[in-house]
Every structure is written in C-alpha cells, then in structure tokens.
Design a protein around this motif. Sequence first.
Motif, mmCIF file in Angstrom:
data_model
loop_
_atom_site.group_PDB
_atom_site.id
_atom_site.type_symbol
_atom_site.label_atom_id
_atom_site.label_comp_id
_atom_site.label_asym_id
_atom_site.label_seq_id
_atom_site.Cartn_x
_atom_site.Cartn_y
_atom_site.Cartn_z
ATOM 1 N N LEU A 117 8.375 39.935 21.146
ATOM 2 C CA LEU A 117 7.229 39.244 22.060
ATOM 3 C C LEU A 117 6.818 40.365 22.950
ATOM 4 C CD1 LEU A 117 6.230 36.755 23.310
ATOM 5 C CD2 LEU A 117 8.072 36.783 25.078
ATOM 6 N N ILE A 118 7.484 41.460 23.442
ATOM 7 C CA ILE A 118 7.017 42.493 24.050
ATOM 8 C C ILE A 118 5.914 43.517 23.041
ATOM 9 C CG2 ILE A 118 7.471 44.708 24.966
ATOM 10 C CD1 ILE A 118 10.118 43.472 25.883
ATOM 11 N N PHE A 119 6.352 43.455 21.774
ATOM 12 C CA PHE A 119 5.377 44.243 20.880
ATOM 13 C C PHE A 119 4.378 43.384 20.744
ATOM 14 C CE2 PHE A 119 3.972 44.464 16.456
ATOM 15 C CZ PHE A 119 3.803 45.616 16.330
ATOM 16 N N PHE A 120 4.124 42.215 20.378
ATOM 17 C CA PHE A 120 3.042 41.348 20.331
ATOM 18 C C PHE A 120 2.047 41.460 21.569
ATOM 19 C CE2 PHE A 120 5.608 38.946 17.226
ATOM 20 C CZ PHE A 120 5.036 39.831 16.102
ATOM 21 N N PHE A 121 2.678 41.551 22.803
ATOM 22 C CA PHE A 121 2.062 41.471 23.819
ATOM 23 C C PHE A 121 1.078 42.977 24.015
ATOM 24 C CE2 PHE A 121 4.606 38.469 26.770
ATOM 25 C CZ PHE A 121 3.874 37.161 26.144
ATOM 26 N N ILE A 122 1.785 43.849 23.734
ATOM 27 C CA ILE A 122 1.362 45.451 23.834
ATOM 28 C C ILE A 122 0.389 45.596 22.898
ATOM 29 C CG2 ILE A 122 2.088 47.595 23.241
ATOM 30 C CD1 ILE A 122 4.846 47.286 24.156
ATOM 31 N N ILE A 123 0.332 45.040 21.697
ATOM 32 C CA ILE A 123 -1.009 45.355 20.743
ATOM 33 C C ILE A 123 -1.842 44.269 21.120
ATOM 34 C CG2 ILE A 123 0.382 46.272 18.858
ATOM 35 C CD1 ILE A 123 0.532 43.721 17.274
ATOM 36 N N ASN A 124 -1.837 43.348 21.982
ATOM 37 C CA ASN A 124 -3.027 42.616 22.674
ATOM 38 C C ASN A 124 -3.295 41.370 21.884
ATOM 39 O OD1 ASN A 124 -4.615 42.075 24.930
ATOM 40 N ND2 ASN A 124 -6.414 42.840 23.916
ATOM 41 N N ILE A 125 -1.948 40.743 21.251
ATOM 42 C CA ILE A 125 -2.220 39.413 20.483
ATOM 43 C C ILE A 125 -2.298 38.291 21.592
ATOM 44 C CG2 ILE A 125 -1.154 37.875 18.773
ATOM 45 C CD1 ILE A 125 -0.162 40.274 17.292
ATOM 46 N N PRO A 126 -3.130 37.251 21.410
ATOM 47 C CA PRO A 126 -3.125 36.303 22.599
ATOM 48 C C PRO A 126 -1.752 35.541 22.492
ATOM 49 C CG PRO A 126 -4.810 35.954 20.964
ATOM 50 C CD PRO A 126 -4.122 37.200 20.191
ATOM 51 N N ILE A 127 -1.502 35.203 23.945
ATOM 52 C CA ILE A 127 -0.168 34.877 24.496
ATOM 53 C C ILE A 127 0.458 33.617 23.522
ATOM 54 C CG2 ILE A 127 -1.280 33.082 26.144
ATOM 55 C CD1 ILE A 127 1.963 34.952 26.651
ATOM 56 N N ALA A 128 -0.262 32.835 22.929
ATOM 57 C CA ALA A 128 0.298 31.563 22.060
ATOM 58 C C ALA A 128 0.888 31.943 20.910
ATOM 59 C CB ALA A 128 -0.939 30.464 22.231
ATOM 60 N N ILE A 129 -0.108 32.771 20.278
ATOM 61 C CA ILE A 129 0.332 33.477 18.942
ATOM 62 C C ILE A 129 1.482 34.454 19.036
ATOM 63 C CG2 ILE A 129 -0.611 34.939 16.828
ATOM 64 C CD1 ILE A 129 -3.450 33.597 17.719
ATOM 65 N N SER A 130 1.441 35.120 20.036
ATOM 66 C CA SER A 130 2.690 36.192 20.374
ATOM 67 C C SER A 130 3.730 35.271 20.366
ATOM 68 C CB SER A 130 2.465 36.923 21.385
ATOM 69 O OG SER A 130 1.246 37.696 21.299
ATOM 70 N N ILE A 131 3.949 34.269 21.153
ATOM 71 C CA ILE A 131 5.094 33.433 21.353
ATOM 72 C C ILE A 131 5.384 32.845 20.073
ATOM 73 C CG2 ILE A 131 5.862 31.374 22.317
ATOM 74 C CD1 ILE A 131 4.122 32.002 24.920
ATOM 75 N N ALA A 132 4.427 32.407 19.239
ATOM 76 C CA ALA A 132 4.843 31.891 18.050
ATOM 77 C C ALA A 132 5.489 32.991 16.917
ATOM 78 C CB ALA A 132 3.429 31.160 17.427
ATOM 79 N N LEU A 133 4.568 34.256 16.922
ATOM 80 C CA LEU A 133 5.235 35.089 15.873
ATOM 81 C C LEU A 133 6.459 35.539 16.133
ATOM 82 C CD1 LEU A 133 1.887 36.914 15.329
ATOM 83 C CD2 LEU A 133 2.895 35.656 13.817
ATOM 84 N N ALA A 134 6.903 35.642 17.613
ATOM 85 C CA ALA A 134 7.936 36.029 17.863
ATOM 86 C C ALA A 134 8.981 35.076 17.953
ATOM 87 C CB ALA A 134 8.060 36.434 19.695
ATOM 88 N N SER A 135 8.920 34.061 18.054
ATOM 89 C CA SER A 135 9.863 32.690 17.459
ATOM 90 C C SER A 135 10.211 32.840 15.942
ATOM 91 C CB SER A 135 9.316 31.418 17.956
ATOM 92 O OG SER A 135 9.080 31.242 19.381
ATOM 93 N N ILE A 136 9.056 32.898 15.253
ATOM 94 C CA ILE A 136 9.246 33.186 13.592
ATOM 95 C C ILE A 136 10.318 34.213 13.517
ATOM 96 C CG2 ILE A 136 8.235 33.347 11.612
ATOM 97 C CD1 ILE A 136 5.702 31.554 12.807
ATOM 98 N N ALA A 137 9.997 35.224 14.056
ATOM 99 C CA ALA A 137 10.499 36.503 13.740
ATOM 100 C C ALA A 137 12.175 36.246 14.110
ATOM 101 C CB ALA A 137 10.103 37.593 14.548
ATOM 102 N N ALA A 138 12.472 35.775 15.216
ATOM 103 C CA ALA A 138 13.557 35.423 15.542
ATOM 104 C C ALA A 138 14.334 34.584 14.680
ATOM 105 C CB ALA A 138 13.565 35.053 17.096
ATOM 106 N N ILE A 139 13.929 33.642 14.204
ATOM 107 C CA ILE A 139 14.476 32.683 13.229
ATOM 108 C C ILE A 139 14.824 33.101 12.088
ATOM 109 C CG2 ILE A 139 13.680 30.642 11.889
ATOM 110 C CD1 ILE A 139 12.402 29.543 14.192
ATOM 111 N N LEU A 140 13.745 34.245 11.599
ATOM 112 C CA LEU A 140 13.898 34.923 10.172
ATOM 113 C C LEU A 140 15.192 35.881 10.516
ATOM 114 C CD1 LEU A 140 10.437 35.811 9.079
ATOM 115 C CD2 LEU A 140 11.896 33.815 8.127
ATOM 116 N N VAL A 141 15.466 36.412 11.437
ATOM 117 C CA VAL A 141 16.544 37.292 11.788
ATOM 118 C C VAL A 141 17.827 36.240 11.794
ATOM 119 C CG1 VAL A 141 17.609 38.804 13.512
ATOM 120 C CG2 VAL A 141 15.345 39.019 12.996
ATOM 121 N N LYS A 142 17.905 35.431 12.550
ATOM 122 C CA LYS A 142 19.050 34.637 12.169
ATOM 123 C C LYS A 142 19.433 34.190 11.103
ATOM 124 C CE LYS A 142 21.290 30.951 15.210
ATOM 125 N NZ LYS A 142 22.246 31.778 15.727
ATOM 126 N N GLY A 143 18.226 33.698 10.454
ATOM 127 C CA GLY A 143 18.504 33.377 8.870
ATOM 128 C C GLY A 143 19.236 31.984 8.626
#
Length: 425
Positions: free
Chosen positions: A9-35
């Motif tokens: 989430l912090i990474f997506f904020f830093i590269i200036n991705i819109p808030i809603a998309i940042s939250i969605a991508l961070a959530s998907i990344a966490a789900i993929l890590v959990k597996g």
Amino acid sequence: MTLALFLSLIFFFIINIPIAISIALASIAAILVKGNIPLVVVVQKMFTATDSFPLMAVPFFILAGSLMEFGGISRRLVDFANTIVGRLSGGLALVSIIASMFFGAISGAAAATVAAIGTILIPAMVRRGYDRSFATAVQATAGTLGVMIPPSIPMVIYGVLTGVSIGALFIGGILPGILVGVSLMLVAYKISKDRGYKGDEKVGFNKILMAFKDAILALLMPVIILGGIYGGVFTPTEAAVVAVVYGFIIGFFIYKELKLEHLKDILTNAVVSTAMIMFIIATASVFGWLLASEQIPQVVANALLSISRNPIVILALINILLLFIGTFMETVAAIIILVPVFLPVITQIGVDPLHFGLIIVVNLAIGMVTPPLGVCLFVGCGIANIKLEDITRAVWPFLIAMIVDIILITYIPAISTFLPKMLGM
C-alpha cells in the motif's frame, strides 16, 4: 500477509497510484502472499460492501447538490448571506463561510461545496482586493463544512459501518458544524480587519427581507430533510431522493434557471462522483476485511490500551493519528478502514459511538484542507488558478482554529450528543 498488505500500500502511494486502485492492488498482493484465499473473494467482498440500501443516499445527495448549483440556489444563498454579514470587515470572506454552511446543509460533500460557492465568491473576493491565496484558503476550509453539517456522506458511511442511527448522526453534526463555522468566521474577520478588507455598505431591513424571500425555498431544504427524518416520514436514503426531487422542482419550475441542457452535466457529475466513492468503498472493504482476518483491530486495541485506559489519553492518540491519516487518505476510505480498528477501543473506554463518529468526521474533514494532499485545497486552487504552495501559508490560521475545535468536540461530548439526546434519538 499483514506486512505485505502495508508495504505494498505504501509503495503504491509513493508511485502516485490513485487511492482506490492502491487499496485494491495492496489487498490482492496480500491475498497472493497468503496463498490460501481465492481471488474471487475480492469480487464478493466488493459487491457485498456496496449492496446496501443506506448507501443509496450517497448518489442522491451528490445529485441534489449538483441540481442546487445549476438551479441558482447557491447564488441565492450567497446573496442572502451577503445581506447579513457583507457590511463587516472581510464581509465577502464571511459570506463565503455562511453560504458554505447553508450549502453544506444541502449537498453533504466538501468538494462540491467548495466548487459551488467558490466559483462565485473567490473571483468576487479577488476583484474586491482580497489576496488570492487568502480568498482560496477561506473557501477551501469553509467547504469542509459540507461534511460536518448534515446531511453528510461520511456520516452515512459511518452509520452503515457501525449501525449508529444516521438520523442521530445528522442531528449530532449540527452543533459541531456551527462551532467550526463560527471559528472560521472569527479567523477570517481578524485577518480581514488587520489587512483592511472592507465590507459593503449597510443594507436596510427591506433588502434583507427580499433576499430572505428569494432564498427561502433553498433554506427550507435542510429543514425538510432533517424534519422528515426525525419525524419518521422517511429514512435518510429516502430523504436524499426527496432532496433531488425538491431541488429539480425549485430549479426548473420556480427559479427557472435549471435547463434541460444542464441535465447531461449534472447527471455525468453525479455518476462519476458516485462511481469514485463506491469504488473506494468496495476496495476499502476488502482491505478492512483482510485487517480483521489478521486481527489487526484487536492488536491495535491492545496496544492503545496498554499505553493507557484513560479516555482522555486514548482519544488524544486517536485524534493525532486521524489528523495524520487525513492528510493523505481519502475520507471515505479512511472511515471504512479505521472505524473497525478503533471501534473496539472506544467501546472499552466508554465513548459513545455517536460522539466518536462525529470526532472522526471532523478530524478527516480537517485532512481535506491539510497540505500536501487536501482535496478541498486542490479544488480551491483550480478555481483561483494558483499553485498549492501559494495557499499553504494562508490556510494555517484556519487549520489551527479547526484543530482547537476538534479538541473541544472530543472532550466536550455534549457538543455532539446534546441535540440527539434532547430529541430522544
């Protein structure tokens, strides 16, 4: 998974991705890590979060605000406010704040309030010799009253999340909104007095009466909305629909300033704004669900309560965190993510959830005018055609006043709870 969630989430904020998309991508990344969680859960959670009858109030309040703007109602509110305070030092600045309070009692959104009133008053203040950055700062901070004074879209979101009566939140927001409005007026008056910004000539009672008669139909709208909710005539969602119908009738048939060719822009604005808010709600709900699954609310609650169980200390820490988060996170997303985290804490220390809801709304409203990412600042700068750095210094006196207000609202619960209790809500 928690680490992946926050780091991404912090990474997506830093590269200036819109808030809603940042939250969605961070959530998907966490789900993929959990597996062990299928990605289809993301879609299910997003749909469930937006499949809510009370949330239908959001698009209708947005639509009502647009109808008011195009229907000539914002101009009439400005004219009426000008007859009341226009003769004082900094009269137009005071008019900006009062008109924003009136419009906030119609629209429920901060950015819409800045746009509707600011397009009229920022150029008017500049023409009268007001410093452009001061004029913009006044209107940007006044716009936050759009979410403090009912109806309020963030209050609707909070009520949906917590089960607190949305009607009670609306009634409870009246005194905090007035407190902040008066504080902003005092700051604007003091600065205007020091800089020699003079008001208009004193107007007679007949002119005040004429302006009131011209604006009475606009002023009746919040009375109808809140009166209907409190009287049990309709729900907050139904009240939003009533506001749309009322705004259309007044603008099209009575004031006759609302034209059929305006409807395309009005509906487009409502659809785009609603889609943005609903997408944020949907993605933030997935993020919040992941936090809950990792028991983050319990961890935060235990961490805060390990520091102190004194409500004064806990509320101070929460306020500091909310003020910080409000500077970079969109209000709706912040409410959806943070309320489930803080609700167990405030419940344990005996804070009324209604009171806490108004603490959150006012705190995050302050974030809307806090550099570098305050949305109201960007809207104001767009109207005034100035850069964000030009307004930064001008906005600080108003921010300080609002921070004093949130301290009062936090530690004097009666400011938020007196009216709902008096009305038996």
